[in-house]
Design a protein around this motif. Structure first.
Motif: not given
Lengths: 279, 286
Positions: A52-60
């Motif tokens: 989730g953290v990875f997804a949150a900071v790599t959102a375009p």
């Protein structure tokens, strides 16, 4: 006796009073105001899980905002690196009317509230503004574009390079330059080989400070940026947007990412400085 | 064949073209980035005349914002002053393990984004914060209240007094304090009669910078304020609201008061540096 001298002590003996009281209060206050709240920031994102953290900071949108914040801060601190050095040189080496006023004015970005700077810069550089109206026919748009972000961050970072380099330049012994000149160096060679190496560590420090300040800047930027998602939206603004949507973990993730990147960059710059000093 | 004679030039001085070019570049840079925004603030504030200016700054919400800004600064600055004195005393006058780490941690708030400075308190005390629900049961509200504004302001102005006093007190050493103690002074007597007079100008300098930032802070207080007019709106936040309502003249009128405060701060700061430069750490650091 040697046993005492070699034994580890938390504090060297001193006759002065108040050590326990003052250090205790300082540590308590530091923990309550700074350390515990920052720990909350670093802890919060993990409720999303590692993915989730990875997804949150790599959102375009997040990546675009981080790129803008760090990219614009880099360009602004490079502008300040060049002109800050010139201003410091001018204030230390030359005499001209109004010098003391300019010297005092350099600190204006420290003293002027950022929101005031923000609306003033926007008024100047808006398409119908004082300066913007002359840039508009040339096809240069400053306000409501990433260029506006760079302008605001240049304003904010202006004093750092000047104030870091100025005292070092002032303390520089004239004898070194005279020696260089007497050995046949041209003025340019003297600057490059004698003066510049002496001010290099403080110059890098100033640039790093300006950069660190610019990365997190909010008040002066949001008015002039236009805040278009993916184009001119800075990372601190994205944190506020996420907070307004009650996405606390997402806001904390972006905030932690900003802190982590800043920390790594400052670490790299510190090592660069240590290298510059050792040389 | 006579050799062409070159005009004598001091080896440590720049030639006139270089000097003029650099001075012009420097002055143009200062004028473009510092002077024009400052002039713009005052010109825009007075655009609709003095009467409109006065009406804007004496309007009810503007006065409430000024009062709130003064209140927040009046709490935050003394807190950080007491911390600065305590931290400087322990760090500068004693040697202990972990001292350099402590000095680094004191500077930490300067390298944190103002928005993050506000965010951390929302994460702790907000409705979904770690302590929020628990405080709510006790009837204590922090976020969207003056308490939150004070906390965020204390965070961003945290290092000012300490980082001014630490190098100054380190430089002064402990000899005078030891002399006072050996002559029979109590701890407090030593502090009031020896330590405090020695650092007074440096302390004033730190407080001046701390106060300027406390009154002008925008990002951190913006996160915790909730922008409730007349209640949790400080002056910089009031400027933002007026500006976003396209009430530009009023926004610049309030902004000009803040700009005036900045100019007074700069004048006092320059005066302190000029008159008491030897007793201020900032002027002979690095």
């Amino acid at each position: 006796m040697t046993a005492v001298a070699n034994s580890w002590r938390f504090k060297k003996p001193s006759v002065l009073p108040g050590f326990g009281l003052t250090l205790g209060f300082a540590l308590f206050y530091l923990s309550v105001i700074v350390l515990i709240p920052l720990a909350a920031l670093l802890l919060r994102p993990w409720e999303l899980g590692v993915d989730g953290v990875f997804a949150a900071v790599t959102a375009p949108r997040v990546v675009a905002a981080l790129q803008l914040s760090f990219g614009a801060a880099l360009i602004a601190s490079l502008i300040n690196a060049v002109f800050g050095l010139i201003v410091a040189w001018m204030l230390v080496r030359y005499e001209f009317p109004g010098k003391r006023i300019i010297d005092a004015l350099v600190d204006l970005p420290f003293a002027l509230p950022t929101a005031v700077a923000g609306i003033a810069l926007t008024t100047l550089y808006a398409p119908n503004g004082w300066i913007g109206q002359y840039l508009e026919p040339l096809g240069i748009k400053v306000a409501y574009t990433p260029l506006g972000v760079v302008f605001a961050l240049t304003f904010i970072g202006l004093p750092f390079v000047v104030r870091s380099v100025q005292p070092v330049l002032a303390d520089l012994e004239k004898e070194f330059e005279e020696a260089a000149a007497s050995l046949g160096a041209t003025r340019a060679q003297t600057f490059r080989r004698v003066i510049f190496p002496a001010v290099l560590p403080s110059w890098l420090t100033g640039v790093a400070l300006a950069f660190a300040r610019a990365v997190g800047e909010y008040g002066s930027v949001i008015f002039i940026a236009g805040n278009l998602p993916m184009v001119s939206e800075i990372a601190p603004l994205l944190i506020i947007i996420k907070l307004e949507q009650y996405d606390y973990a997402g806001a904390a993730a972006v905030g932690s990412a900003m802190l982590a990147i800043s920390f790594l960059l400052l670490l790299a710059i510190n090592m660069l400085q240590a290298w510059a000093r050792a040389r | 064949m006579t050799k062409p004679t070159r005009k004598f030039r001091y080896p440590t001085k720049d030639s006139a073209p270089v000097r003029i070019a650099l001075t012009l570049a420097g002055v143009a840079y200062i004028a473009l980035f510092l002077l024009t925004p400052l002039i713009a603030v005052f010109a825009e504030a007075l655009r609709n005349g003095a009467a409109a200016f006065l009406a804007a700054i004496t309007e009810k919400d503007a006065l409430a914002a000024m009062w709130l800004t003064l209140t927040v600064a009046a709490i935050a600055v003394p807190l950080n002053t007491i911390f600065g004195l305590a931290a400087a005393w322990s760090v500068a006058k004693f040697d202990f393990w972990g001292k350099s780490v402590l000095i680094t941690l004191i500077d930490l708030p300067f390298s944190v984004s103002p928005v993050i400075s506000g965010l951390v308190y929302v994460l702790l005390f907000g409705a979904q914060g770690y302590l929020g629900p628990w405080l709510d049961e006790l009837g204590i509200k922090v976020i969207f209240t003056v308490t939150g504004l004070v906390l965020a302001t204390v965070f961003v102005t945290f290092p000012f007094v300490a980082r001014e006093l630490i190098p100054l007190m380190q430089e002064q050493g402990v000899a005078e304090e030891e002399a006072a103690l050996s002559l029979g002074a109590s701890g407090w007597q030593m502090f009031w009669r020896v330590t405090l007079p020695n650092v007074r100008w440096g302390l004033l300098y730190g407080i001046l910078l701390c106060n300027a930032r406390a009154m002008g802070e925008f990002g951190a207080v913006s996160v915790v304020s909730g922008h409730i007019r007349g209640l949790t709106n400080t002056m910089p936040l009031h400027v933002e609201i007026l500006y976003n309502e396209y009430n530009f003249a009023a926004a610049f009128a309030v902004a000009s008061i803040l700009a005036l405060l900045a100019l007074v701060t700069l004048v006092l700061k320059s005066a302190l540096e000029w008159r008491y430069g030897d007793e201020i750490a900032a002027t002979h650091r690095h």
